[in-house]
Design an enzyme around this catalytic site. Structure first.
Site, short mmCIF file in Angstrom:
data_model
loop_
_atom_site.label_atom_id
_atom_site.label_comp_id
_atom_site.label_asym_id
_atom_site.label_seq_id
_atom_site.Cartn_x
_atom_site.Cartn_y
_atom_site.Cartn_z
N LYS A 198 0.82 -1.22 0.00
CA LYS A 198 0.00 0.00 0.00
C LYS A 198 0.86 1.27 0.00
O LYS A 198 2.07 1.21 0.13
CB LYS A 198 -0.97 -0.02 1.19
CG LYS A 198 -1.84 -1.28 1.25
CD LYS A 198 -2.80 -1.41 0.06
CE LYS A 198 -3.35 -2.81 -0.12
NZ LYS A 198 -4.48 -3.17 0.72
C1 LIG Z 1 -5.44 -4.22 1.10
C2 LIG Z 1 -6.90 -4.02 1.12
C3 LIG Z 1 -7.69 -4.28 2.25
C4 LIG Z 1 -7.20 -5.05 3.43
O1 LIG Z 1 -6.08 -4.61 4.02
P1 LIG Z 1 -5.05 -5.59 4.77
O2 LIG Z 1 -4.25 -4.62 5.56
O3 LIG Z 1 -4.27 -6.30 3.73
O4 LIG Z 1 -5.84 -6.51 5.63
C5 LIG Z 1 -9.02 -3.90 2.23
N1 LIG Z 1 -9.56 -3.34 1.14
C6 LIG Z 1 -8.86 -3.12 0.03
C7 LIG Z 1 -9.54 -2.47 -1.13
C8 LIG Z 1 -7.51 -3.46 -0.03
O5 LIG Z 1 -6.82 -3.26 -1.16
#
Ligand SMILES: *Cc1c(COP(=O)(O)O)cnc(C)c1O
Length: 423
Positions: A198
């Site tokens: 991210k």
């Molecule tokens: C990455 C992601 C999540 C979940 O996040 P994690 O930290 O990996 O549990 C939720 N929604 C979207 C759209 C994502 O890309």
């Protein structure tokens, strides 16, 4: 022999001599902070770094409160719980998103209702949201997917009319703005992920943002085994918090001081990174608009700051002599030396969203069992995006140079001009 790299020709870009930007990024500041935490022995539990990060993240997002949490999946779950959503309720989520968005609703015993997206932003289609609303609908979770924003004006208007909660899934949108308001400050609650891929990362991690004091208090309790937020006295070491009878059943969703160090530095870098990515994305959008057979996604005029988790565009097979998109992506990857991927799988046919594999958890009643079957939803636009149109680059590609962006444009043109070699 074909000139195309995928057929053994010379690639447009020499990735050995010229590697793509690396992710994650860090420097001595992270090293210093991590060592300080290590030596302090204060590794977790409402530590000073976590509190400072929460304050900084709230300020940056333009909300009254922020809470750092274990990851961006449980943030969604806690957000739904704080809104009192559970068994018997329906939650509207887009059909094109990471599975966590729907799984969170499933895990609070609600019914995830999958709704199709618009073809030019790949985000929730407000007209279809309206059609999906029933007397049992309690919340909408718009996802600001890849580089686009869900139409928050339309979604908030629908939510107001039907008295629904809006939880923004901002896992792709750290720092993005809609009409001057940051993602995560527009709905009732914002949910962020700090997973490794991210825009801000601590390896794993997440955060919730809100400006509603009652929701904040519940979220804080839910993340910390049901303890109510720490009052000033407890913070100074005078007594414990959470008086008798003032708890809320929950578990442990905390993160560590080590993560708070990484997140503090990531937040410091974010605005600069977002600017670099946006400049390159704008350039690519302008260039791609000149090329045959590729369509940039729509950049909504109401977006006042961009955040790109992915740079994505739409592919038109008929303009490439019928070359299937999967082969186009493969050829593009070979020319550029980076990963070129399809969008998420539509959640009505997604390998990682399969509620019916766990009857001992989800078969609450015969009706509920039927309602959580993802296959009952029709998502033709998501399907087309996934199967025929989507071409996606990870955001680190957007952190390259102008020459890197020109290489992307050149590679697309090259494949276009030599498409017959692949058919
Ligand atoms: C990455 C992601 C999540 C979940 O996040 P994690 O930290 O990996 O549990 C939720 N929604 C979207 C759209 C994502 O890309």
């Amino acid at each position: 022999m074909s000139r195309l790299a995928v057929k053994g020709g010379m690639p447009v870009r020499n990735v050995k001599k010229n590697p793509w930007p690396k992710w994650p990024v860090w420097d001595q500041r992270e090293e210093k902070g991590l060592l300080e935490v290590l030596r302090s022995g204060v590794w977790s539990y409402n530590g000073p770094r976590e509190k400072r990060f929460n304050e900084a993240f709230a300020k940056y997002t333009g909300t009254k409160y922020a809470l750092a949490i274990a990851n961006g999946t449980v943030t969604l779950q806690l957000a739904l719980e704080a809104c009192g959503i559970g068994y018997g309720d329906e939650v509207i989520v887009p059909g094109l998103t990471w599975q966590a968005t729907a799984a969170a609703a499933l895990d609070v015993n609600a019914v995830p209702v999958l709704v199709d997206v618009t073809e030019d932003t790949w985000c929730l289609d407000p007209a279809k949201v309206e059609e999906a609303i029933t007397p049992r609908t309690k919340a909408i979770i718009p996802v600001h997917l890849y580089g686009c924003f869900a139409d928050m004006d339309a979604i908030l208007a629908i939510a107001r009319r039907h008295r629904l909660r809006v939880i923004e899934d901002c896992a792709h949108k750290h720092g993005g703005e809609w009409k001057g308001k940051k993602a995560g400050s527009i709905g009732d609650i914002g949910s962020f992920s700090f997973q490794l891929s991210k825009l801000m990362t601590a390896g794993e991690g997440g955060a919730l943002t809100t400006s509603d004091p009652a929701l904040y208090e519940k979220l804080d309790a839910l993340r910390n085994c049901g303890r109510r937020p720490e009052p000033e006295a407890a913070r100074k070491g005078e007594g414990i918090y959470g008086s008798e009878g003032d708890f809320l059943q929950s578990g442990n969703y905390r993160l560590t001081e080590f993560q708070a160090v990484l997140l503090t530095e990531a937040l410091r870098r974010l605005p600069r990174h977002n600017k670099v990515r946006d400049k390159n994305a704008q350039y690519l959008n302008a260039q791609l608009a000149q090329l045959p057979g590729v369509l940039p996604l729509r950049r909504d005029q109401r977006e006042t700051a961009e955040a790109y988790y992915n740079y994505s565009f739409r592919y038109q097979r008929e303009r490439f002599k019928g070359l299937p998109v999967a082969q186009f992506r493969e050829a593009l990857s070979a020319e550029l030396g980076c990963r070129v991927e399809a969008s998420y799988e539509p959640l009505n046919a997604c390998a990682l969203y399969t509620p019916h594999t766990k009857p001992w958890r989800y078969r609450l009643t015969a009706r509920h069992w039927k309602e959580i079957d993802p296959r009952r939803f029709k998502l033709p636009v998501c399907r087309r995006i996934r199967d025929e149109e989507s071409v996606c680059f990870h955001h680190t590609v957007l952190m390259g140079t102008r020459a890197d962006m020109d290489a992307i444009v050149e590679a697309i043109r090259k494949i276009h001009d030599h498409a017959e070699d692949l058919i």
